[in-house]
Enzyme design. Structure first.
Site: not given
Length: 1087
Positions: A98-99, A103, A145, A148-149, A374, A376
């Site tokens: 993540s981050g 995206t 993030n 974040s998605s 991502g 986590e």
């Protein structure tokens, strides 16, 4: 070093040093063979302009630096079969924790793919608008993030030849629990902040929204003042994306009202009475009414669903009362399920609007882009993190399978000498999760089936089954905790809420409540069924009764749905040719120009990039079979009948200068750069073929031209000969007539002479020969038919739109000879024109007319050439809008610097107007014109500066507009002269008229309003003024707009909430102790 596979020393330090050096110079992209490594810069870089995008179209990999655009180009060219392989479906896998920027990479890939397949289609812009729409509803800020998605998506782009024809979004596991709870440092989904910052005060009153800090689901916090402008701009972007994709205005209003209802629902609190009964707190009564109005249900029914559960036993309904905790859980459960259904409906609606319109038997190629959450590892990891990390384990396995496992197995099978490269295989971790019947997900489903089971029972079951597994660690704690050793490190999970989230049950009374909602959208959401992968499938018609099949479709748990959706995803990806993008996060503080060496090295290790570099440098990433290679490259031997065997392949390769390839028992083995070299050879032959085709076509066209020219000359020669023969015949006849006349006169003279004495002889005058008549005065059939005029050159901006030119396509000989248009063609042209004119009169005339007059820039149904004639002597920036002649739409004609350009204006399915290629939709043509007086039209960024007014000041110059105005003039006597209906003119139209009004012209519009439009406008205004709860004078923007179904109830509830808050504040002030007076003189008493 742009390609890490070329490092002279291959170790961790040299790899990290190379990436660090490139990052310091803002070179965030690096190759590992055909794999792209992307480091998130946490800042804007000048790497994505239009010029850069153009350079990466059909480029050679070695000619330009590594870039995300190069991956898009490689996937697109491979899909078309231009890079050494035949046409095949492609997929692009973007992975990282993540981050890391997954995206943003997805958006850049989509943008470049749409540039590569650009075909002047509005579908391309609609696809690009999907990402900001899904981001608003599916992304949120986390501690790792800011964007974040909180869901995964797989975007499938469908192509026919080289043009995109449709798209489909597959979504995975939305984190619905974020709606009701966010940890410290995190926020709710973006859409709530966009809505509260971007909606106007009048719309907030309409939706029933108050101060953002009052909402419990937002933790009583809102963004800083400097971020309000940012979120307001985001809301405009999301609203425009909905318009572009095709959402109806009423659907948007219903959706925003439901979101407001979710926020109101979160503010409902409960308290226990003296008799131990449960009731809604007095200060929450207004919120209960507001939530019921916003969700379109009865207040009493909503309260019943919150405070009790209904079960049916032997045909008898039994109500079980909730305690306070159960009522709060029911409230939060409703909020989560409603938001999840709204999100699922958005994805379903997008898929419906972007689906291809071709026959289902048409074969389409596909490029898939995977943008999934991502890896986590938070301070507290819950059920959502377990599913997210399982998905990342699956992607890591897919990467290892393609890069290591499958490749090295083929070396052994084909007898290729190879030293095995070891890698970290995560297959045992997947087995820990997915194995039946003793995998983690299977045990979770087993425990979820028991109503009395607890989360502690589930963890005890895991501890007893997997205590000897090296990837599982037992945690000694009073809380239900356990640890999984993932490929990216250890993660400790808190199992609290696992069983409830896995069940995700909807009580029957809640579903019945919302099916009967007066809000059609909410009724559709709860009438829908859920597929095996968790996808919402709305039904076409609204259900009137609750069928019992719903419970059977919901028996599948969330974990089982997610497991099945991952299996379907892997099946799609294994059937395609993959392209990998590995994203790296440089630091945990999200700061630009900072690189944490330890953090980066950890990511390089668990992603296996060192082993990836080794296998890309020493291995053979491209391994075609003999048949595939011979079919593709037999053109290099110029022998189409070449047998598809090993000898033919070796013969082909001997004609090239490739080195380093190997031959197995059934396939060839190539390095990753061999594809480009072979593609370069094919490209050289392709260019030679183009030259041959060019010369052949030139020769064929010249032959055709010469044949046509000879035919024209022959026809003209025959016509001249015919004219000469007719002229000679006329002279001969004239001569015979003269001779006959002369003979007759002689006879008369002789007869007279015989009757009288003979006079003395008199000399006679000489006869004149008849002169030939000039050809120019020949009449009748002898006159030649005029030749067709040579058309003047046309602008090339829209040569692919012949329907807009009022020109019929005839054969060259007919055009040259000037023969008339065929009767069928003329009839078809008249039919199309009549249909378009009827469409305009019935659906568009009142939309275009403002206050009974058409804008001066609107010119009805005129041809392209007529528009150019009007603009030919006008200054640059002059424009007009006309109706298409054979399509339901408009065209904007613009006077450019050196020629006229014509921009097609498309009408969306939701009634919005969009210039083809633009990314903004408009509610009306005047809005479109107003917008482009300030923002240029792409791609030349041309500003509308001056309208091309009509030649007459009072009436339209063109018959279509006159036909619309004529009935008004005929019926003007029926209008009541004493009724004044122009007391409230349209201020927007007046302002626009003044904007384009020539100097010195009277801006008054009342004298030229057709009475029929006056009456229609007056009737509409009277109807709107009759609404008791909506004052148009106070809020002119709502004129004609849809409103929530229970708007009066919402407005009353908001007033009640404000009154309760005022009363509560007053009581607090009365009961509060007097403030302590400070002793020192340093504090001044407030006045």
């Amino acid at each position: 070093m742009e390609d890490l596979a070329g490092l002279s020393e291959l170790d961790e330090n040299s790899l990290l040093e190379s990436l660090t050096g490139r990052f310091d110079h803002n070179r965030i992209y690096t190759y590992i063979g055909d794999i792209l490594v992307a480091v998130n810069p946490f800042k804007q870089l000048p790497l994505y302009e239009k010029e850069v995008s153009e350079r990466y179209k059909c480029h050679e990999k070695s000619s330009l630096p590594p870039h995300i655009f190069a991956v898009a180009d490689r996937a697109y060219q491979s899909m078309l079969g231009r890079l050494g392989t035949g046409p095949k479906n492609q997929c692009i896998v973007i992975s990282g924790e993540s981050g890391t920027g997954k995206t943003e990479s997805t958006k850049l890939l989509l943008r470049q793919l749409m540039e590569l397949c650009r075909a002047n289609s509005q579908l391309e812009q609609q696809i690009l608008q999907v990402n900001p729409l899904l981001e608003a509803f599916g992304n949120a800020q986390t501690v790792m993030n800011d964007n974040s998605s909180r869901f995964g998506k797989y975007i499938q782009l469908r192509f026919q030849n080289s043009s995109v024809k449709g798209a489909k979004i597959n979504e995975y596991l939305l984190e619905k629990s974020r709606v009701v709870h966010q940890d410290e440092g995190e926020r709710n989904f973006h859409i709530f902040y966009c809505m509260l910052a971007g909606i106007s005060p009048q719309d907030k009153e309409m939706y029933g929204l108050l101060d953002p800090t009052q909402y419990r689901y937002l933790n009583g916090r809102f963004v800083q003042d400097d971020m309000v402008k940012h979120w307001s701009a985001k809301y405009s972007e999301v609203s425009n994306a909905m318009d572009m994709v095709g959402f109806e205005e009423q659907e948007k209003v219903d959706m925003m009202t439901i979101l407001a209802g979710i926020l109101s629902l979160g503010n409902i609190t409960f308290e226990v009475t003296d008799s131990d009964a449960l009731k809604v707190a007095d200060k929450s009564q207004g919120w209960l009414k507001a939530a019921a109005g916003q969700l379109g249900v009865q207040e009493e029914e909503l309260l019943r669903c919150l405070t009790c559960t209904m079960t049916v036993t032997r045909g008898e309904s039994i109500y079980r009362l909730h305690n306070q905790q159960q009522a709060e859980d029911a409230r939060d459960s409703i909020a989560k399920v409603v938001y999840g259904r709204v999100f699922g409906w958005i994805v379903s609606k997008i898929n419906e609007l972007l689906s291809h319109k071709l026959d289902w038997d048409v074969e389409l190629s596909e490029i898939g882009i995977l943008d999934i959450f991502g890896f986590e590892n938070f301070a507290v990891n819950r059920f959502e993190q377990l599913c997210i990390n399982l998905a990342n384990e699956q992607l890591q396995y897919f990467f290892n399978h393609h890069i290591f496992l499958m490749e090295q197995n083929e070396y052994k099978e084909e007898g290729i000498q190879w030293e095995t490269i070891t890698f970290k295989d995560n297959k045992p971790i997947l087995d820990l999760f997915l194995t039946k019947p003793i995998g983690i997900l299977s045990l979770l489903d087993e425990q979820s089936a028991f109503p009395q089971a607890t989360d502690g029972n589930f963890v005890d079951k895991l501890n007893s089954k997997f205590k000897a597994n090296p990837h599982f660690e037992v945690v000694r704690s009073h809380s239900p905790l356990f640890t999984i050793v993932h490929y990216a490190g250890k993660v400790q999970y808190n199992a609290s809420g696992f069983l409830e989230k896995n069940r995700d049950n909807i009580p029957a009374n809640i579903r019945t409540l919302f099916i009967n909602s007066v809000t059609p959208l909410l009724s559709v959401l709860f009438s829908a069924t859920i597929s095996r992968t968790g996808t919402l499938m709305p039904r076409k018609a609204k259900l009137q009764v609750v069928d019992d099949n719903f419970n059977s479709t919901r028996k599948q748990s969330v974990g089982a749905q997610f497991k099945h959706s991952l299996a379907v995803l892997m099946e799609k990806m294994f059937a395609a040719s993959p392209h990998f993008v590995r994203c790296i996060k440089p630091n945990s503080s999200k700061q630009p120009d900072q690189l944490d060496s330890k953090l980066v090295m950890d990511q390089l290790r668990y992603n296996g990039l060192l082993e990836t570099i080794r296998i890309r440098r020493e291995g053979f990433s491209w391994r075609p079979s003999f048949k595939e290679f011979a079919q593709r490259y037999n053109i290099l031997l110029l022998n189409p009948d070449l047998p598809l065997d090993k000898e033919s392949c070796i013969s082909i390769l001997n004609t090239t200068e490739l080195r380093g390839w190997k031959c197995g028992s059934s396939r060839l083995f190539f390095k990753y750069w061999h594809q480009e070299e072979l593609a370069r050879l094919l490209e050289r032959l392709g260019k030679a073929a183009v030259v041959i085709q060019k010369n052949f076509r030139a020769m064929s066209c010249r032959r055709r031209y010469l044949a046509l020219l000879a035919e024209v000359r022959r026809q003209r020669q025959l016509q001249r000969e015919r004219e000469e023969r007719e002229e000679e015949e006329m002279r001969r006849r004239q001569k015979l007539l003269e001779e006959e006349e002369e003979k007759r006169k002689r006879r008369l003279i002789i007869e007279q002479e015989n009757k009288r004495p003979a006079p003395p002889p008199v000399p006679l005058p000489r006869k004149k020969k008849p002169e030939p008549r000039p050809r120019s005065i020949l009449t009748g059939p002898a006159q030649s038919s005029p030749l067709a005029p040579v058309p003047r050159p046309r602008s090339k901006q829209f040569e692919a739109t012949p329907f807009d030119n009022d020109l019929q396509v005839n054969s060259d000989l007919i055009n040259l000879l000037g023969q008339p248009e065929s009767e069928d063609s003329a009839k078809e042209r008249r039919r199309r024109r009549s249909n378009t004119l009827r469409w305009f009169k019935e659906t568009q005339a009142r939309k275009v007319a403002r206050n009974g007059t058409f804008p001066c820039w609107f010119h009805g149904m005129i041809t392209r050439r007529q528009a150019e004639d009007l603009l030919i002597d006008k200054p640059q920036g002059c424009f007009l809008i006309r109706v298409g002649q054979s399509r339901e739409g408009y065209t904007l004609s613009y006077r450019g610097a050196n020629r006229c350009r014509h921009y097609m204006i498309e009408m969306q399915s939701n009634g919005k107007y969009v210039i083809l290629g633009e990314d903004r939709a408009h509610a009306a043509l005047p809005d479109l014109v107003q917008y482009h007086t300030q923002v240029g039209i792409k791609p030349f960024m041309e500003i509308l500066t001056m309208p091309c007014g009509q030649q007459c000041d009072h009436e339209p110059d063109y018959e279509e507009l006159q036909a619309v105005m004529a009935p008004a003039r005929q019926n003007s006597s029926s209008l009541d002269p004493g009724e004044d209906i122009y007391e409230d003119p349209d201020h927007v139209h007046l302002k626009m008229q003044r904007l384009f009004l020539p100097p010195g012209q009277n801006p008054g519009l009342e004298a030229h309003k057709p009475p029929v439009l006056k009456r229609a406008s007056d009737r509409r205004r009277r109807q709107e003024a009759a609404e008791p709860e909506f004052n148009q004078e106070e809020d002119p923007e709502h004129k004609g707009r849809p409103v929530p179904r229970l708007y009066p109830s919402i407005r009353l509830a908001m007033r009640e909430i404000q009154q309760i808050q005022q009363q509560f504040s007053a009581s607090q002030d009365q009961t509060a102790p007097p403030p302590h007076r400070p002793r020192g003189p340093w504090r001044k008493k407030d006045p």
